[in-house]
Design a protein around this motif. Structure first.
Motif, PDB file in Angstrom:
ATOM      1  N   GLY A 141      49.745  42.083  33.936  1.00 43.16           N
ATOM      2  CA  GLY A 141      48.455  42.751  33.843  1.00 43.16           C
ATOM      3  C   GLY A 141      47.610  42.571  35.090  1.00 43.16           C
ATOM      4  N   LEU A 142      47.526  41.328  35.579  1.00 46.33           N
ATOM      5  CA  LEU A 142      46.740  41.070  36.788  1.00 46.33           C
ATOM      6  C   LEU A 142      47.313  41.815  37.991  1.00 46.33           C
ATOM      7  N   ARG A 143      48.630  41.833  38.093  1.00 52.08           N
ATOM      8  CA  ARG A 143      49.252  42.527  39.222  1.00 52.08           C
ATOM      9  C   ARG A 143      48.882  44.012  39.226  1.00 52.08           C
ATOM     10  N   ILE A 144      48.910  44.634  38.060  1.00 53.16           N
ATOM     11  CA  ILE A 144      48.569  46.056  37.966  1.00 53.16           C
ATOM     12  C   ILE A 144      47.105  46.286  38.304  1.00 53.16           C
ATOM     13  N   GLY A 145      46.214  45.549  37.666  1.00 50.59           N
ATOM     14  CA  GLY A 145      44.785  45.764  37.875  1.00 50.59           C
ATOM     15  C   GLY A 145      44.338  45.491  39.289  1.00 50.59           C
ATOM     16  N   VAL A 146      44.802  44.375  39.856  1.00 53.83           N
ATOM     17  CA  VAL A 146      44.398  44.027  41.212  1.00 53.83           C
ATOM     18  C   VAL A 146      44.986  45.000  42.229  1.00 53.83           C
ATOM     19  N   SER A 147      46.211  45.445  42.013  1.00 58.51           N
ATOM     20  CA  SER A 147      46.817  46.414  42.932  1.00 58.51           C
ATOM     21  C   SER A 147      46.017  47.708  42.967  1.00 58.51           C
ATOM     22  N   VAL A 148      45.609  48.196  41.792  1.00 57.05           N
ATOM     23  CA  VAL A 148      44.803  49.420  41.732  1.00 57.05           C
ATOM     24  C   VAL A 148      43.437  49.192  42.383  1.00 57.05           C
ATOM     25  N   ALA A 149      42.810  48.060  42.094  1.00 58.88           N
ATOM     26  CA  ALA A 149      41.490  47.773  42.659  1.00 58.88           C
ATOM     27  C   ALA A 149      41.539  47.678  44.178  1.00 58.88           C
ATOM     28  N   LYS A 150      42.558  47.008  44.698  1.00 58.88           N
ATOM     29  CA  LYS A 150      42.696  46.894  46.150  1.00 58.88           C
ATOM     30  C   LYS A 150      42.922  48.257  46.792  1.00 58.88           C
ATOM     31  N   ALA A 151      43.741  49.075  46.169  1.00 61.40           N
ATOM     32  CA  ALA A 151      44.007  50.401  46.715  1.00 61.40           C
ATOM     33  C   ALA A 151      42.739  51.252  46.742  1.00 61.40           C
ATOM     34  N   LEU A 152      41.958  51.190  45.676  1.00 61.81           N
ATOM     35  CA  LEU A 152      40.710  51.951  45.632  1.00 61.81           C
ATOM     36  C   LEU A 152      39.717  51.442  46.676  1.00 61.81           C
ATOM     37  N   ALA A 153      39.582  50.111  46.769  1.00 58.61           N
ATOM     38  CA  ALA A 153      38.639  49.544  47.738  1.00 58.61           C
ATOM     39  C   ALA A 153      38.998  49.954  49.163  1.00 58.61           C
ATOM     40  N   GLU A 154      40.282  49.912  49.477  1.00 60.51           N
ATOM     41  CA  GLU A 154      40.710  50.274  50.830  1.00 60.51           C
ATOM     42  C   GLU A 154      40.565  51.778  51.074  1.00 60.51           C
ATOM     43  N   ALA A 155      40.937  52.610  50.096  1.00 59.60           N
ATOM     44  CA  ALA A 155      40.863  54.053  50.267  1.00 59.60           C
ATOM     45  C   ALA A 155      39.428  54.540  50.384  1.00 59.60           C
ATOM     46  N   LEU A 156      38.520  53.921  49.631  1.00 54.82           N
ATOM     47  CA  LEU A 156      37.124  54.351  49.626  1.00 54.82           C
ATOM     48  C   LEU A 156      36.278  53.608  50.653  1.00 54.82           C
ATOM     49  N   GLY A 157      36.829  52.550  51.250  1.00 55.34           N
ATOM     50  CA  GLY A 157      36.055  51.747  52.181  1.00 55.34           C
ATOM     51  C   GLY A 157      34.922  51.002  51.504  1.00 55.34           C
ATOM     52  N   ARG A 158      35.189  50.501  50.302  1.00 55.58           N
ATOM     53  CA  ARG A 158      34.168  49.802  49.518  1.00 55.58           C
ATOM     54  C   ARG A 158      34.540  48.331  49.368  1.00 55.58           C
ATOM     55  N   PRO A 159      33.545  47.450  49.184  1.00 56.04           N
ATOM     56  CA  PRO A 159      33.848  46.027  48.988  1.00 56.04           C
ATOM     57  C   PRO A 159      34.559  45.789  47.666  1.00 56.04           C
ATOM     58  N   LEU A 160      35.384  44.751  47.655  1.00 58.16           N
ATOM     59  CA  LEU A 160      36.104  44.333  46.462  1.00 58.16           C
ATOM     60  C   LEU A 160      35.514  43.020  45.960  1.00 58.16           C
ATOM     61  N   VAL A 161      35.178  42.985  44.672  1.00 63.99           N
ATOM     62  CA  VAL A 161      34.618  41.792  44.045  1.00 63.99           C
ATOM     63  C   VAL A 161      35.645  41.240  43.068  1.00 63.99           C
ATOM     64  N   ALA A 162      36.043  39.985  43.252  1.00 64.24           N
ATOM     65  CA  ALA A 162      37.030  39.328  42.395  1.00 64.24           C
ATOM     66  C   ALA A 162      36.287  38.515  41.337  1.00 64.24           C
ATOM     67  N   VAL A 163      36.272  39.007  40.117  1.00 68.39           N
ATOM     68  CA  VAL A 163      35.487  38.404  39.037  1.00 68.39           C
ATOM     69  C   VAL A 163      36.359  37.427  38.247  1.00 68.39           C
ATOM     70  N   PRO A 164      35.956  36.170  38.111  1.00 66.24           N
ATOM     71  CA  PRO A 164      36.711  35.233  37.275  1.00 66.24           C
ATOM     72  C   PRO A 164      36.827  35.760  35.841  1.00 66.24           C
ATOM     73  N   SER A 165      38.036  35.889  35.354  1.00 69.49           N
ATOM     74  CA  SER A 165      38.257  36.495  34.043  1.00 69.49           C
ATOM     75  C   SER A 165      37.572  35.723  32.920  1.00 69.49           C
ATOM     76  N   LEU A 166      37.538  34.402  33.008  1.00 73.64           N
ATOM     77  CA  LEU A 166      36.927  33.601  31.960  1.00 73.64           C
ATOM     78  C   LEU A 166      35.418  33.808  31.899  1.00 73.64           C
TER      79      LEU A 166
END
Length: 227
Positions: free
Chosen positions: A76-101
């Protein structure tokens, strides 16, 4: 002069059994969720498009991408983070890594001194104490991994409740079994963004569950995660 609008955040939550996307625009959050870990990759992009459309946002209108960063399911983490990273890079937007807990504590809709627990392998848990007050959540101390009884003994003082998908492994009497959703990830992500807590999309890796269980006996000292 009119006050500036708060940033819009697109959020992704795939750390557990629920796959979820949310768009935060102003004070409004639009969230879509589906339960079933094997459907994360099939459902996520459609939910992202749906929450953006319902919020009347184009992808380019989003100011940041927030993602549930772990601990949790490796796949699950691999899928979500991969999509988030791709969007952040494609859009030129910052990525925020939120602690799941932390996001899970906020999603519980309880306030106080919460012990949040996610299930791990061999009937162990990942857990942390999170203070929730007035729709804000703040982790206190380390994230721990190990046997439920040992974690409860370490973190029991002053608890209001035990929440999260692994809550019943910790304390059945006080457990409120609950899941995280991307709406909570969006709210925590917006708070982190406001103080500049962002990560490099090219370098960031999620806090995979497998890193803390391989070759580790159940009687070992707690693993510590960098939150």
């Amino acid at each position: 002069m009119a006050a500036a609008m708060p940033p819009s955040v697109l959020a992704i939550e795939t750390s557990g059994a629920v796959c979820s996307a949310a768009a935060l625009s102003g004070d409004a959050v639009c969230t879509r969720s589906v339960r079933g870990g094997r459907r994360h990759d099939a459902e996520l992009m459609g939910m992202i498009d749906a929450v953006l459309a319902e919020s009347e946002l184009a992808r380019g209108d989003v100011h940041a991408i927030a993602v549930s960063a772990g601990p949790g399911s490796y796949t699950g983490l691999r899928i979500g983070v991969s999509v988030a990273k791709a969007l952040a890079e494609a859009l030129g937007r910052p990525l925020v890594a939120v602690p799941s807990l932390v996001a899970c504590a906020l999603a519980s809709e309880l306030e106080g001194n919460l012990l949040v627990a996610f299930p791990s392998r061999r009937k162990e848990v990942f857990a942390a104490r999170v203070l929730v007050s007035e729709r804000t959540a703040r982790q206190v101390g380390d994230t721990l991994a190990g046997e439920p009884a040992a974690i409860l003994s370490s973190l029991a003082d002053g608890l209001t409740a035990v929440v999260g998908p692994g809550a019943d492994r910790i304390d059945r009497e006080r457990a409120r079994v609950s899941e995280c959703d991307a709406g909570a990830v969006a709210r925590v992500g917006a708070a982190m963004l406001s103080i500049g807590e962002v990560v490099d999309p090219e370098l960031f890796e999620p806090y995979y569950l497998k890193e803390f269980v391989a070759g580790t006996p159940t009687t070992s000292v707690f693993a510590r995660l960098p939150f």
